[in-house]
Design an enzyme around this catalytic site. Structure first.
Site, PDB file in Angstrom:
ATOM      1  N   ASP A   8       6.210  38.646   4.328  1.00 20.42           N
ATOM      2  CA  ASP A   8       5.769  38.689   5.731  1.00 20.42           C
ATOM      3  C   ASP A   8       5.220  37.326   6.158  1.00 20.42           C
ATOM      4  OD1 ASP A   8       3.419  38.825   4.285  1.00 20.42           O
ATOM      5  OD2 ASP A   8       2.644  40.618   5.274  1.00 20.42           O
ATOM      6  N   SER A   9       5.191  36.357   5.214  1.00 13.04           N
ATOM      7  CA  SER A   9       4.917  34.964   5.573  1.00 13.04           C
ATOM      8  C   SER A   9       5.940  34.459   6.580  1.00 13.04           C
ATOM      9  CB  SER A   9       4.924  34.081   4.321  1.00 13.04           C
ATOM     10  OG  SER A   9       6.085  34.316   3.555  1.00 13.04           O
ATOM     11  N   ASP A  49       8.720  42.594   1.634  1.00 10.54           N
ATOM     12  CA  ASP A  49       7.301  42.860   1.907  1.00 10.54           C
ATOM     13  C   ASP A  49       7.166  44.022   2.888  1.00 10.54           C
ATOM     14  OD1 ASP A  49       5.159  41.620   0.740  1.00 10.54           O
ATOM     15  OD2 ASP A  49       5.208  39.856   2.037  1.00 10.54           O
ATOM     16  N   LYS A  79       7.056  45.230  -1.781  1.00 12.00           N
ATOM     17  CA  LYS A  79       5.745  44.714  -2.193  1.00 12.00           C
ATOM     18  C   LYS A  79       4.712  45.142  -1.173  1.00 12.00           C
ATOM     19  CE  LYS A  79       4.554  40.163  -1.820  1.00 12.00           C
ATOM     20  NZ  LYS A  79       3.420  40.268  -0.873  1.00 12.00           N
ATOM     21  N   GLU A  82       0.228  45.083  -0.375  1.00 12.71           N
ATOM     22  CA  GLU A  82      -1.063  44.469  -0.730  1.00 12.71           C
ATOM     23  C   GLU A  82      -2.115  45.542  -0.974  1.00 12.71           C
ATOM     24  OE1 GLU A  82      -2.132  41.613   2.297  1.00 12.71           O
ATOM     25  OE2 GLU A  82      -0.204  40.574   2.142  1.00 12.71           O
ATOM     26  N   GLU A 105      -2.639  36.293  -5.984  1.00 11.08           N
ATOM     27  CA  GLU A 105      -2.687  35.162  -5.036  1.00 11.08           C
ATOM     28  C   GLU A 105      -4.112  34.639  -4.883  1.00 11.08           C
ATOM     29  OE1 GLU A 105      -0.770  35.707  -1.233  1.00 11.08           O
ATOM     30  OE2 GLU A 105      -1.502  33.779  -0.496  1.00 11.08           O
TER      31      GLU A 105
HETATM   32  O1  KIV Z   1       4.568  36.906   2.322  1.00 12.33           O
HETATM   33  C1  KIV Z   1       4.646  36.153   1.330  1.00 12.33           C
HETATM   34  O2  KIV Z   1       5.312  35.122   1.334  1.00 12.33           O
HETATM   35  C2  KIV Z   1       3.894  36.533   0.148  1.00 12.33           C
HETATM   36  C3  KIV Z   1       3.787  35.521  -0.945  1.00 12.33           C
HETATM   37  C4  KIV Z   1       2.873  34.445  -0.520  1.00 12.33           C
HETATM   38  C5  KIV Z   1       3.393  36.122  -2.223  1.00 12.33           C
HETATM   39  O3  KIV Z   1       3.377  37.599   0.077  1.00 12.33           O
END
Ligand code: KIV
Length: 267
Positions: free
Chosen positions: A46-47, A85, A115, A117, A184
């Site tokens: 989600d970056s 994500d 993934k 959090e 992280e």
């Molecule tokens: O969204 C992302 O890029 C991430 C990484 C920084 C692990 O979660």
């Protein structure tokens, strides 16, 4: 045709002590390049909200956006294992939402795992998704979706009680059935302690060398985030000046009628 990596390949790498490589990608061309170079895991993070869409944080990213980007990555990748994500509020509200959204990322978008959090607080969610036979990667420490609770992007786990909480989080995520865990923004010795305390691979970002693998954001390692570069980033190829030069030359040549030449024209 290259062999598609699976969760078993990642587990075998971990068992053999081979370092796991992970990079983010959000589109077809980057996915294709890193797949061809042999990356193990592509993370559709989600970056994307920060490095592609220009938001200040990851909170505005939607399920539809992650689905769109994951589809593009899946088309560009032949062998990498693809993790998508789960964006903010796609899994925190209730288990049904979490399952439906995790399912979309697999069925509609083409991811191989998701993934999310959180630690102890996400145990039931991880269990519910794993129960649907969807592999889950956990993510603890500096969790960008908790930016408002953390009061900014700050290293986590420096104080002893925080470190103990992160250790408990890691064990809870493992016991809930996650097959890997992103660590992280935590001190390197805590990351090592967590890595030694659990039996699933840890993938570090700003967590030192003693994790089972490493992940970075592709735009960071290519020098494309000129506004801000965290301490843990290493720029492997500084592309921004190269791209600027190409754009500058194009503008100059169009304005001076050096482009297109006869070679670029039809007759
Ligand atoms: O969204 C992302 O890029 C991430 C990484 C920084 C692990 O979660």
């Amino acid at each position: 045709m290259k062999k598609q990596k699976t969760v078993l390949d990642i587990q075998n790498m971990y068992a053999n002590g081979d370092k796991i490589t992970m990079l983010t990608a959000y589109d077809y061309p980057f996915a294709r390049l890193m797949d061809q170079e042999g990356i193990d895991i592509i993370l559709v993070g989600d970056s994307v909200g920060c490095v592609v869409a220009g938001y200040d944080n990851t909170l505005p990213v939607t399920m539809d956006e992650i689905v769109y980007h994951t589809k593009a990555v899946a088309r560009g990748s032949e062998s990498a294992f693809i993790v998508a994500d789960m964006p903010f509020l796609s899994y925190q509200i209730d288990l049904r939402d979490a399952c439906v959204n995790a399912g979309r990322l697999i069925k509609e978008a083409g991811a191989h795992a998701v993934k999310l959090e959180g630690g102890v607080n996400m145990v039931n969610t991880i269990k519910a998704i794993v129960n649907m036979d969807i592999p889950v990667v956990g993510h603890i420490g500096l969790t960008p979706q908790s930016i408002h609770r953390m009061g900014g992007y700050k290293v986590q786990g420096r104080r002893d009680e925080q470190a103990q909480q992160l250790l408990a989080d890691a064990k809870a995520v493992e016991q809930a059935g996650a097959f890997a865990l992103v660590l992280e923004g935590i001190p390197a010795d805590l990351a090592q302690q967590i890595t030694e305390a659990i039996s699933i691979p840890t993938i570090g970002i700003g967590a030192g060398v003693n994790c089972s693998g490493q992940v970075l954001v592709i735009h960071d390692i290519l020098g494309l985030c000129e506004k801000y570069s965290p301490k843990f980033v290493k720029v492997y190829a500084d592309l921004a000046p190269v791209i600027r030069e190409g754009i500058k030359n194009y503008i100059e040549e169009v304005r001076s009628e050096k482009f297109p030449t006869d070679d670029h024209s039809f007759h």
